[in-house]
Design an enzyme around this catalytic site. Structure first.
Site, PDB file in Angstrom:
ATOM      1  N   HIS A 102     -43.043  -7.633  15.046  1.00 45.64           N
ATOM      2  CA  HIS A 102     -42.029  -8.095  14.013  1.00 45.64           C
ATOM      3  C   HIS A 102     -42.718  -9.404  13.185  1.00 45.64           C
ATOM      4  CE1 HIS A 102     -41.294 -10.671  17.418  1.00 45.64           C
ATOM      5  NE2 HIS A 102     -40.815  -9.415  17.923  1.00 45.64           N
ATOM      6  N   HIS A 145     -46.177  -6.189  21.189  1.00 46.75           N
ATOM      7  CA  HIS A 145     -46.028  -6.398  22.480  1.00 46.75           C
ATOM      8  C   HIS A 145     -44.949  -5.486  23.057  1.00 46.75           C
ATOM      9  CE1 HIS A 145     -43.493  -8.931  19.891  1.00 46.75           C
ATOM     10  NE2 HIS A 145     -42.527  -8.707  20.737  1.00 46.75           N
ATOM     11  N   GLU A 167     -33.079  -8.271  15.945  1.00 43.77           N
ATOM     12  CA  GLU A 167     -33.657  -7.461  16.849  1.00 43.77           C
ATOM     13  C   GLU A 167     -33.437  -5.970  16.472  1.00 43.77           C
ATOM     14  OE1 GLU A 167     -35.762  -8.321  19.316  1.00 43.77           O
ATOM     15  OE2 GLU A 167     -34.999  -6.742  20.298  1.00 43.77           O
TER      16      GLU A 167
HETATM   17 MN    MN Z   1     -40.211  -8.606  20.021  1.00 46.83          MN
END
Ligand code: MN
Ligand code: MN
Length: 394
Positions: A102, A145, A167
């Site tokens: 992100h 990640h 999210e």
């Molecule tokens: Mn993340």
């Protein structure tokens, strides 16, 4: 009308203090009113209009998935919180927050259980580590990640250096495959287009996988800390501040190199203690309450101030440079996180400032005497956290 709760012999909370206010005739949300006594009967020092500086995760939409759940606090929930967003996430044993990246940096504290994290940097250095309770990680902006729950699962708090983060809008590996033409994928990987027929049609986000084996089996051949400073650390590696009535650990880029946009303090205030009056000259403060209960008054200048109550599971916020204190209002330890969008932790203590000001100048402002100046102010070097129970910190 009865002033009694049906199930409880305690009187109903009322917006009534001395001759001010009056009893509520209509509906009570008793649980919420009991948790926020300073909203119903504010201290006399509260004044003016202030934004909401509290959001309980219990009021956030929870995304339930096979393998775990997540719930977030962003500017949509807490509009003042422009600098930082937070996500509370749970992974079952073997549950995975899928490979993704992100725009925002991601900092995290492991609250319960443990997880295996992976990341790779632009030089191709792969990083794998297990994060236990009290452990933290920081993946700078754009670094891909993943997070996988170990044998007892994992529950953690994620902190992002932008309040408008969500999210629900991260770059996930499954989503990218699902939205790339098969002919392009075929060229990219040198296989036929039908190879991608059974790939997921959209993002997995969180899914249930298997509990991984020992860490050693997943470690890359070369995980050289002198080349790649670790993406993980622990609060017990942070700067320790221990004073009467409480303690803190400070973790920022001075002792956790990868955390160069997010600074953190894990603070404990004993019953009867107070996180002293102070402000931060470098950033707004985003808080997460881990244990206990407390209250905070925020001084917003121009006669404006408001007091907010917090329980474990709540998020608090202090807009940039506003003065505040946090008082333990319970009979157990109050434990909370102070998070800043900055490479370092910094604060100005009211007590320290006063102690270093020429006494005559101070006396012209406030009716303080030498006894107060000599015995009730402290002069420790910043950053200092002091809990002053009318006693000098030792
Ligand atoms: Mn993340
Ligand atoms: Mn603070």
């Amino acid at each position: 009308m009865s002033n009694q709760d049906h199930k409880n012999t305690e009187p109903l909370p009322q917006p009534k203090k001395g001759s001010l206010g009056g009893n509520i005739y209509g509906a009570h949300n008793v649980e919420v009113e009991r948790q926020n006594p300073d909203m119903l009967t504010p201290p006399d020092t509260d004044s003016g209009t202030m934004p909401s500086l509290k959001w309980p995760y219990a009021l956030s939409h929870t995304r339930n998935e096979h393998g775990g759940w997540s719930r977030e606090v962003t500017t949509r929930e807490l509009p003042e919180s422009t600098t930082i967003a937070g996500v509370n996430m749970h992974l079952e044993p073997g549950g995975v927050r899928e490979l993704h990246w992100h725009k925002e940096a991601e900092w995290a504290l492991m609250i319960k259980g443990s997880a295996r994290v992976t990341a790779i940097d632009p030089e191709g250095n792969m990083f794998v580590d297990d994060v236990e309770e009290g452990g933290v990680w920081n993946f700078p902006s754009g670094i891909p990640h993943s997070i996988k729950g170990l044998e007892n699962g994992a529950e953690f708090l994620l902190v992002f250096d932008d309040g408008s983060f969500s999210e629900n809008s991260t770059f996930t590996i499954t989503d990218w495959f699902a939205h790339t033409p098969k002919e392009a994928l075929a060229k990219n990987f040198g296989v036929s287009e039908d190879y991608f027929d059974n790939f997921p049609k959209g993002e997995k986000y969180i899914y249930q996988g298997d509990v991984p084996g020992p860490l050693i089996e997943d470690l890359p051949k070369e995980q050289n800390e002198s080349v790649t400073p670790p993406y993980t650390s622990r609060f017990d590696k942070g700067k320790k501040v221990d004073v009467k009535g409480g303690s803190a650990r400070i973790l920022d880029s001075t002792n956790f190199k990868k955390s160069f946009t997010i600074a953190a303090a894990l603070v404990e205030v004993e019953p009867g203690g107070i996180r002293e009056l102070h402000w931060h000259p470098n950033a707004a403060e985003w808080q997460y309450y881990l244990e206990g209960q407390g209250r905070m008054s925020v001084f917003a200048s121009a006669g404006k101030a408001r007091t907010y109550d917090y329980q474990a599971g709540d998020v608090g916020y202090v807009p940039f440079a506003m003065g505040h204190y946090i008082e333990n209002t319970g009979d157990t330890t109050l434990k909370f996180l102070e998070m800043f969008r900055s490479d370092h932790f910094a604060e100005i203590s009211l007590s320290q400032w006063m102690s270093q000001t020429p006494p005559y100048l101070l006396k012209e402002h406030l009716p303080v005497d030498d006894e107060f100046i000599n015995n009730h102010l402290h002069s420790e070097t910043r950053p200092v956290l002091n809990w002053n129970k009318n006693k000098k910190a030792d």
